[in-house]
Motif scaffolding. Structure first.
Motif, PDB file in Angstrom:
ATOM      1  N   ARG A 161      12.417 -47.059 -54.876  1.00 17.53           N
ATOM      2  CA  ARG A 161      11.573 -47.722 -54.254  1.00 17.53           C
ATOM      3  C   ARG A 161      10.312 -46.771 -53.711  1.00 17.53           C
ATOM      4  O   ARG A 161      10.720 -45.907 -53.010  1.00 17.53           O
ATOM      5  N   TYR A 162       8.969 -47.076 -54.016  1.00 16.91           N
ATOM      6  CA  TYR A 162       8.053 -46.023 -53.369  1.00 16.91           C
ATOM      7  C   TYR A 162       8.162 -46.469 -51.938  1.00 16.91           C
ATOM      8  O   TYR A 162       8.193 -47.582 -51.517  1.00 16.91           O
ATOM      9  N   ARG A 163       7.683 -45.283 -51.248  1.00 19.11           N
ATOM     10  CA  ARG A 163       7.771 -45.331 -49.764  1.00 19.11           C
ATOM     11  C   ARG A 163       6.982 -46.619 -49.120  1.00 19.11           C
ATOM     12  O   ARG A 163       7.323 -47.223 -48.177  1.00 19.11           O
ATOM     13  N   PRO A 195       2.226 -37.113 -69.998  1.00 18.16           N
ATOM     14  CA  PRO A 195       1.924 -38.216 -69.298  1.00 18.16           C
ATOM     15  C   PRO A 195       0.968 -38.957 -69.812  1.00 18.16           C
ATOM     16  O   PRO A 195       0.279 -38.715 -70.684  1.00 18.16           O
ATOM     17  N   GLN A 196       0.677 -40.296 -68.928  1.00 18.45           N
ATOM     18  CA  GLN A 196      -0.337 -41.301 -69.426  1.00 18.45           C
ATOM     19  C   GLN A 196      -1.535 -40.408 -69.230  1.00 18.45           C
ATOM     20  O   GLN A 196      -2.737 -40.665 -70.000  1.00 18.45           O
ATOM     21  N   ASP A 197      -1.813 -39.855 -68.264  1.00 15.26           N
ATOM     22  CA  ASP A 197      -3.167 -39.187 -68.005  1.00 15.26           C
ATOM     23  C   ASP A 197      -3.255 -37.878 -68.708  1.00 15.26           C
ATOM     24  O   ASP A 197      -2.358 -37.392 -69.075  1.00 15.26           O
ATOM     25  N   PRO A 253       5.169 -55.061 -69.601  1.00 12.67           N
ATOM     26  CA  PRO A 253       3.666 -55.090 -69.009  1.00 12.67           C
ATOM     27  C   PRO A 253       3.199 -54.227 -67.972  1.00 12.67           C
ATOM     28  O   PRO A 253       4.050 -53.470 -67.543  1.00 12.67           O
ATOM     29  N   ASN A 254       2.161 -54.236 -67.868  1.00 13.45           N
ATOM     30  CA  ASN A 254       1.734 -53.342 -66.736  1.00 13.45           C
ATOM     31  C   ASN A 254       2.495 -53.641 -65.391  1.00 13.45           C
ATOM     32  O   ASN A 254       2.717 -54.871 -65.000  1.00 13.45           O
ATOM     33  N   GLY A 255       2.733 -52.535 -64.751  1.00 14.90           N
ATOM     34  CA  GLY A 255       3.426 -52.730 -63.487  1.00 14.90           C
ATOM     35  C   GLY A 255       5.018 -52.873 -63.519  1.00 14.90           C
ATOM     36  O   GLY A 255       5.925 -53.159 -62.641  1.00 14.90           O
ATOM     37  N   ALA A 256       5.412 -52.799 -64.857  1.00 14.38           N
ATOM     38  CA  ALA A 256       7.229 -53.311 -65.036  1.00 14.38           C
ATOM     39  C   ALA A 256       8.048 -52.013 -64.637  1.00 14.38           C
ATOM     40  O   ALA A 256       9.107 -52.510 -64.194  1.00 14.38           O
ATOM     41  N   GLY A 257       7.501 -50.881 -64.361  1.00 14.68           N
ATOM     42  CA  GLY A 257       8.336 -49.923 -63.859  1.00 14.68           C
ATOM     43  C   GLY A 257       8.280 -48.820 -64.998  1.00 14.68           C
ATOM     44  O   GLY A 257       9.252 -47.774 -64.882  1.00 14.68           O
ATOM     45  N   LYS A 258       7.475 -48.734 -66.085  1.00 15.36           N
ATOM     46  CA  LYS A 258       7.877 -47.644 -67.155  1.00 15.36           C
ATOM     47  C   LYS A 258       7.612 -46.466 -66.885  1.00 15.36           C
ATOM     48  O   LYS A 258       8.567 -45.265 -67.027  1.00 15.36           O
ATOM     49  N   THR A 259       6.528 -46.224 -65.880  1.00 19.32           N
ATOM     50  CA  THR A 259       6.065 -44.854 -65.434  1.00 19.32           C
ATOM     51  C   THR A 259       7.103 -44.425 -64.475  1.00 19.32           C
ATOM     52  O   THR A 259       7.296 -43.304 -64.612  1.00 19.32           O
ATOM     53  N   THR A 260       7.410 -45.196 -63.651  1.00 21.33           N
ATOM     54  CA  THR A 260       8.523 -44.774 -62.553  1.00 21.33           C
ATOM     55  C   THR A 260       9.681 -44.319 -63.396  1.00 21.33           C
ATOM     56  O   THR A 260      10.240 -43.360 -62.911  1.00 21.33           O
ATOM     57  N   LEU A 261      10.188 -44.947 -64.181  1.00 18.38           N
ATOM     58  CA  LEU A 261      11.440 -44.475 -64.940  1.00 18.38           C
ATOM     59  C   LEU A 261      11.257 -43.126 -65.640  1.00 18.38           C
ATOM     60  O   LEU A 261      11.872 -42.178 -65.714  1.00 18.38           O
ATOM     61  N   PRO A 270      11.316 -52.886 -54.588  1.00 16.74           N
ATOM     62  CA  PRO A 270      11.774 -51.629 -55.448  1.00 16.74           C
ATOM     63  C   PRO A 270      10.865 -51.789 -56.723  1.00 16.74           C
ATOM     64  O   PRO A 270      10.586 -52.834 -57.032  1.00 16.74           O
ATOM     65  N   ALA A 271      10.443 -50.626 -57.301  1.00 18.76           N
ATOM     66  CA  ALA A 271       9.898 -50.623 -58.453  1.00 18.76           C
ATOM     67  C   ALA A 271      10.852 -50.597 -59.695  1.00 18.76           C
ATOM     68  O   ALA A 271      10.455 -50.981 -60.537  1.00 18.76           O
ATOM     69  N   LEU A 272      12.051 -49.992 -59.671  1.00 25.14           N
ATOM     70  CA  LEU A 272      13.161 -50.244 -60.301  1.00 25.14           C
ATOM     71  C   LEU A 272      14.404 -50.926 -59.665  1.00 25.14           C
ATOM     72  O   LEU A 272      14.784 -50.304 -58.491  1.00 25.14           O
ATOM     73  N   ASP A 309       4.433 -41.197 -72.205  1.00 23.33           N
ATOM     74  CA  ASP A 309       4.061 -42.416 -71.292  1.00 23.33           C
ATOM     75  C   ASP A 309       2.890 -42.884 -71.896  1.00 23.33           C
ATOM     76  O   ASP A 309       1.621 -42.419 -71.871  1.00 23.33           O
ATOM     77  N   GLU A 310       2.947 -44.140 -72.705  1.00 25.47           N
ATOM     78  CA  GLU A 310       1.711 -44.497 -73.499  1.00 25.47           C
ATOM     79  C   GLU A 310       0.708 -43.763 -73.991  1.00 25.47           C
ATOM     80  O   GLU A 310      -0.519 -43.636 -73.795  1.00 25.47           O
ATOM     81  N   PRO A 311       1.257 -42.985 -74.915  1.00 25.96           N
ATOM     82  CA  PRO A 311       0.447 -41.850 -75.700  1.00 25.96           C
ATOM     83  C   PRO A 311      -0.918 -42.377 -76.494  1.00 25.96           C
ATOM     84  O   PRO A 311      -1.471 -41.479 -76.972  1.00 25.96           O
TER      85      PRO A 311
HETATM   86  P1  ATP Z   1       1.756 -49.323 -66.542  1.00 24.63           P
HETATM   87  O1  ATP Z   1       1.871 -49.872 -67.914  1.00 24.63           O
HETATM   88  O2  ATP Z   1       0.429 -50.081 -65.687  1.00 24.63           O
HETATM   89  O3  ATP Z   1       1.530 -48.020 -66.217  1.00 24.63           O
HETATM   90  P2  ATP Z   1       4.400 -49.338 -65.719  1.00 24.63           P
HETATM   91  O4  ATP Z   1       5.286 -50.358 -66.164  1.00 24.63           O
HETATM   92  O5  ATP Z   1       4.214 -47.777 -65.949  1.00 24.63           O
HETATM   93  O6  ATP Z   1       2.921 -49.982 -65.783  1.00 24.63           O
HETATM   94  P3  ATP Z   1       4.824 -48.591 -63.004  1.00 24.63           P
HETATM   95  O7  ATP Z   1       3.659 -47.678 -62.809  1.00 24.63           O
HETATM   96  O8  ATP Z   1       6.134 -47.671 -62.906  1.00 24.63           O
HETATM   97  O9  ATP Z   1       4.519 -49.511 -63.940  1.00 24.63           O
HETATM   98  O10 ATP Z   1       4.823 -49.376 -61.490  1.00 24.63           O
HETATM   99  C1  ATP Z   1       5.976 -50.186 -61.063  1.00 24.63           C
HETATM  100  C2  ATP Z   1       5.611 -50.681 -59.711  1.00 24.63           C
HETATM  101  O11 ATP Z   1       5.630 -49.593 -58.737  1.00 24.63           O
HETATM  102  C3  ATP Z   1       4.285 -51.591 -59.797  1.00 24.63           C
HETATM  103  O12 ATP Z   1       4.670 -52.806 -58.847  1.00 24.63           O
HETATM  104  C4  ATP Z   1       3.649 -50.540 -58.941  1.00 24.63           C
HETATM  105  O13 ATP Z   1       2.376 -51.181 -58.061  1.00 24.63           O
HETATM  106  C5  ATP Z   1       4.562 -49.711 -58.109  1.00 24.63           C
HETATM  107  N1  ATP Z   1       4.040 -48.420 -57.709  1.00 24.63           N
HETATM  108  C6  ATP Z   1       3.634 -47.306 -58.691  1.00 24.63           C
HETATM  109  N2  ATP Z   1       3.518 -46.326 -58.261  1.00 24.63           N
HETATM  110  C7  ATP Z   1       3.325 -46.420 -56.846  1.00 24.63           C
HETATM  111  C8  ATP Z   1       3.124 -45.679 -55.681  1.00 24.63           C
HETATM  112  N3  ATP Z   1       2.823 -44.471 -55.680  1.00 24.63           N
HETATM  113  N4  ATP Z   1       3.004 -46.138 -54.544  1.00 24.63           N
HETATM  114  C9  ATP Z   1       3.656 -47.432 -54.368  1.00 24.63           C
HETATM  115  N5  ATP Z   1       3.953 -48.426 -55.296  1.00 24.63           N
HETATM  116  C10 ATP Z   1       3.566 -47.875 -56.739  1.00 24.63           C
END
Ligand code: ATP
Length: 308
Positions: free
Chosen positions: A10-12, A82-84, A37-45, A17-19, A159-161
């Motif tokens: 969970r981001y602060r 990374p994605q960026d 999809p966007n926001g699924a949690g992939k980048t967090t994992l 929770p993101a995951l 990450d989304e290369p």
């Molecule tokens: P994308 O395909 O858009 O990159 P993703 O699957 O990689 O999406 P994440 O970036 O992991 O998804 O985000 C997962 C959840 O965590 C989303 O709801 C996002 O808004 C939230 N989130 C991501 N980064 C932060 C942050 N730094 N602070 C708070 N919430 C965040």
């Protein structure tokens, strides 16, 4: 090889929770797809796997060792692309590679041979003296990938290369990534392009809203899908039929239907449905039974499109 056990994060600043409770087993020697999809949690994992974040709960091990221990023993074992864009725009391609090779602790002959191997792998020979900021989107992605490969990682996190690249560069990148396991690198590949995941991943996990909805071999996931009927109609599907078959509209006038009342097959139900459509004056333009792609599996699992 890589075991992710009940991991949450969970981001602060976040309310949810993101995951939550993510568990996956990722075998060595293949390309493993994280689709969502966007926001699924992939980048967090991916960030947890790369050591950029620490899990709130759960455990991640590589060959039974905690990731921190793996990284301490061999800082080059796990690499993240990374994605960026992660390079210096004002430096040339060659300067960027030499700089990041130096950061990894490579020196002398090894530094030169690893830079040469990365340039050859990403086919950057023609642009080694060009400043990174002058590269096209596709070449920038190739430089990002080349930097990730400098340390010959056991595990490469992508990450989304392919975001923002033209179709030709996309093909080149996908072919290159698909070849990495043969050279000893296990790849984790995140994307929301299901056709990419279908093309290069042997195993996949479908992630949405921080949870794993399905995981396994691509063939198993497609096979275990429900017996869906895909219909393309000339007029909208009547409401009563849409409700009976829990229809999902994939695009206007394209529908995915389930057999009625939780039946496991369409035996008997299909002729009745076609009669009812004819009686309602609803013309069937195309019909497809039992062939699924990941997009359809995802829609049935989430009631949403991957690109919503
Ligand atoms: P994308 O395909 O858009 O990159 P993703 O699957 O990689 O999406 P994440 O970036 O992991 O998804 O985000 C997962 C959840 O965590 C989303 O709801 C996002 O808004 C939230 N989130 C991501 N980064 C932060 C942050 N730094 N602070 C708070 N919430 C965040």
């Amino acid at each position: 090889m890589l075991s992710i056990d009940s991991v949450s994060y969970r981001y602060r600043s976040a309310a949810t929770p993101a995951l939550q409770g993510v568990s996956l087993n990722i075998p060595a020697g293949g390309v493993y797809g994280l689709l969502g999809p966007n926001g699924a949690g992939k980048t967090t994992l991916i960030s947890l796997l790369a050591g950029l974040l620490s899990a709130t709960d759960g455990r991640i091990t590589l060959r039974d060792q905690p990731l921190a221990a793996v990284r301490a023993a061999n800082p080059r074992a796990i690499a993240l692309v990374p994605q960026d864009y992660a390079f210096y725009p004002m430096l040339s391609v060659g300067e960027n590679l030499r700089f990041f090779a130096g950061v990894l602790g490579l020196k002398g002959k090894e530094l030169h041979s690893q830079c040469a191997a990365a340039i050859a792998f990403a086919r950057l020979e023609q642009v080694t003296d060009k400043r990174a900021e002058q590269l096209s989107g596709g070449l920038r992605r190739r430089l990002n990938l080349a930097i990730g490969l400098l340390g010959r990682p056991q595990l490469l996190l992508l990450d989304e290369p392919t975001v923002g690249v033209d179709p030709q560069s996309r093909h080149f990148l996908l072919d290159s990534i698909a070849a990495l396991p043969a050279a000893g690198t296990t790849v984790i590949y995140t994307s929301h392009y299901m056709e990419e995941v279908e093309a290069i991943c042997q195993q996949i996990a479908i992630i949405d809203q921080g949870s794993v909805l399905a995981a396994g071999s691509l063939a198993d996931i497609l096979r275990s899908a429900e017996p869906l009927l895909e219909l393309h109609l000339a007029q909208p599907l009547p409401d009563a039929l849409a409700s009976r078959h829990q229809a999902v509209a994939t695009t206007p006038l394209h529908y995915l239907l389930k057999p009625p009342h939780g039946n496991a097959s369409w035996a008997g139900a299909l002729p009745r449905l076609l009669d009812e459509l004819a009686m309602a004056g609803c013309e069937v333009l195309d019909l497809n039974l039992g062939q699924h792609d990941l997009e359809q599996v995802f829609m049935r699992l989430t009631k949403r499109s991957l690109r919503d």
